[in-house]
Scaffold this active site. Structure first.
Site, mmCIF file in Angstrom:
data_model
loop_
_atom_site.group_PDB
_atom_site.id
_atom_site.type_symbol
_atom_site.label_atom_id
_atom_site.label_comp_id
_atom_site.label_asym_id
_atom_site.label_seq_id
_atom_site.Cartn_x
_atom_site.Cartn_y
_atom_site.Cartn_z
ATOM 1 N N GLY A 1 0.795 -1.222 0.000
ATOM 2 C CA GLY A 1 0.000 0.000 0.000
ATOM 3 C C GLY A 1 0.823 1.267 0.000
ATOM 4 O O GLY A 1 2.030 1.252 0.275
ATOM 5 N N ASN A 2 0.189 2.367 -0.337
ATOM 6 C CA ASN A 2 0.842 3.673 -0.281
ATOM 7 C C ASN A 2 -0.206 4.770 -0.187
ATOM 8 O O ASN A 2 -1.345 4.601 -0.635
ATOM 9 C CB ASN A 2 1.808 3.884 -1.467
ATOM 10 C CG ASN A 2 1.394 3.139 -2.698
ATOM 11 O OD1 ASN A 2 0.496 3.559 -3.411
ATOM 12 N ND2 ASN A 2 2.017 1.980 -2.942
ATOM 13 N N THR B 1 8.944 3.659 0.452
ATOM 14 C CA THR B 1 8.824 2.271 0.010
ATOM 15 C C THR B 1 9.388 1.336 1.090
ATOM 16 O O THR B 1 10.218 1.742 1.906
ATOM 17 C CB THR B 1 9.567 2.083 -1.338
ATOM 18 O OG1 THR B 1 9.240 0.813 -1.863
ATOM 19 C CG2 THR B 1 11.068 2.209 -1.212
ATOM 20 N N GLY B 2 8.896 0.113 1.100
ATOM 21 C CA GLY B 2 9.466 -0.908 1.984
ATOM 22 C C GLY B 2 9.186 -0.722 3.464
ATOM 23 O O GLY B 2 9.942 -1.190 4.309
ATOM 24 N N GLU C 1 4.980 3.239 -6.229
ATOM 25 C CA GLU C 1 3.773 3.618 -6.988
ATOM 26 C C GLU C 1 3.601 5.129 -7.079
ATOM 27 O O GLU C 1 2.506 5.611 -7.402
ATOM 28 C CB GLU C 1 2.527 2.986 -6.352
ATOM 29 C CG GLU C 1 2.436 1.484 -6.495
ATOM 30 C CD GLU C 1 2.156 1.019 -7.919
ATOM 31 O OE1 GLU C 1 2.286 1.823 -8.863
ATOM 32 O OE2 GLU C 1 1.815 -0.159 -8.086
ATOM 33 N N HIS D 1 -3.843 3.916 -1.779
ATOM 34 C CA HIS D 1 -3.795 2.645 -2.518
ATOM 35 C C HIS D 1 -3.524 1.511 -1.536
ATOM 36 O O HIS D 1 -2.599 1.591 -0.723
ATOM 37 C CB HIS D 1 -2.705 2.670 -3.588
ATOM 38 C CG HIS D 1 -2.356 1.297 -4.084
ATOM 39 N ND1 HIS D 1 -3.288 0.484 -4.691
ATOM 40 C CD2 HIS D 1 -1.215 0.570 -4.016
ATOM 41 C CE1 HIS D 1 -2.720 -0.670 -4.987
ATOM 42 N NE2 HIS D 1 -1.464 -0.650 -4.586
ATOM 43 N N HIS E 1 -4.671 -3.068 -0.736
ATOM 44 C CA HIS E 1 -5.142 -4.332 -1.313
ATOM 45 C C HIS E 1 -6.242 -4.925 -0.428
ATOM 46 O O HIS E 1 -6.096 -6.046 0.073
ATOM 47 C CB HIS E 1 -3.977 -5.334 -1.420
ATOM 48 C CG HIS E 1 -2.765 -4.805 -2.120
ATOM 49 N ND1 HIS E 1 -1.499 -5.283 -1.879
ATOM 50 C CD2 HIS E 1 -2.620 -3.840 -3.059
ATOM 51 C CE1 HIS E 1 -0.626 -4.639 -2.638
ATOM 52 N NE2 HIS E 1 -1.274 -3.747 -3.354
ATOM 53 N N HIS F 1 -4.430 -6.709 -8.880
ATOM 54 C CA HIS F 1 -3.550 -5.955 -8.000
ATOM 55 C C HIS F 1 -4.275 -5.422 -6.766
ATOM 56 O O HIS F 1 -4.035 -5.892 -5.657
ATOM 57 C CB HIS F 1 -2.883 -4.827 -8.814
ATOM 58 C CG HIS F 1 -1.944 -3.997 -8.022
ATOM 59 N ND1 HIS F 1 -1.200 -2.995 -8.587
ATOM 60 C CD2 HIS F 1 -1.634 -3.988 -6.704
ATOM 61 C CE1 HIS F 1 -0.458 -2.420 -7.662
ATOM 62 N NE2 HIS F 1 -0.717 -3.011 -6.513
HETATM 63 ZN ZN LIG Z 1 -0.296 -2.346 -4.594
#
Ligand SMILES: [Zn+2]
Length: 215
Positions: A29-30, A45-46, A76, A95, A97, A158
């Protein structure tokens, strides 16, 4: 207008809620928010979205260059920037999932059943963007045709991306789409009566009215 530190804290709170609700696992996610025309705050990230600090967030410009922060921005970031470019009214993007919405994305089934009044007003239809390799410009090309007319988008095989005038609206839309997905699945067991076109028109008018009030 909120102070930057408040926006940083809110991104962390939303990250925690995404993690606690099971909308993301591990480092998925972001989240991003626009600070001004050329400064966007985005998650690194990460990093687990349930374990972020306000200082760990990254500031990038509209081209994705890092302006502030000691880590790499989300892979992303291009997707977030494409949304801000297409929608000047948007100031936040989420964003993740979430499992039910992501199942719709895997099945490539748009959420278009007019069954819940509230969702028609707050989110609208949720289409599916074609599959694209995460973190690439393919994602930008895949989502661009949908950005002007929608507030939420399933990414094939995704996940889900939602946007809004602020972080709260972008996050609430994420929650609403997942909830909507659960209800669609339940209705497959017990049936559903869809709203008729006059009823939908009334809801769309209400949506327009609320959008104008918001501006
Ligand atoms: Zn994703």
């Amino acid at each position: 207008m909120k102070f930057e530190i408040e926006i940083r804290k809110q991104i962390c709170q939303i990250g925690q809620r995404l993690y606690d609700k099971g909308f993301v696992v591990a480092n998925d996610g972001n989240i991003s928010a626009k600070l001004d025309d050329n400064r966007i705050l985005i998650t690194p990230t990460g990093v687990s979205k349930g374990d972020m600090t306000p200082q760990s967030l990254i500031v990038i410009d509209g081209d994705g260059n890092v302006l502030e922060g000691g880590a790499k921005p989300s892979t992303e970031a291009k997707m977030h920037l494409a949304i801000y470019r297409a929608r000047p009214d948007v100031a936040a993007v989420v964003h993740a999932h979430p499992p039910i919405a992501t199942a719709f994305a895997v099945a490539r089934k748009p959420m278009v059943k007019p069954i819940i009044a509230e969702t028609i007003v707050t989110v609208g239809e949720v289409p599916v963007a074609p599959y694209a390799l995460t973190g690439t410009n393919q994602v930008v090309a895949a989502i661009e045709p949908f950005l002007k007319d929608y507030n939420a988008l399933l990414l094939a095989n995704h996940g889900l991306v939602t946007w809004g005038k602020d972080l709260t609206q972008a996050f609430f839309r994420h929650e609403s789409v997942e909830h909507y997905g659960k209800i669609i699945l339940n209705c497959q067991q017990i049936g559903a009566v869809e709203l008729n076109s006059a009823q939908i028109d009334d809801l769309l008018k209400l949506r327009q009215k609320l959008a104008n009030v918001d501006r």
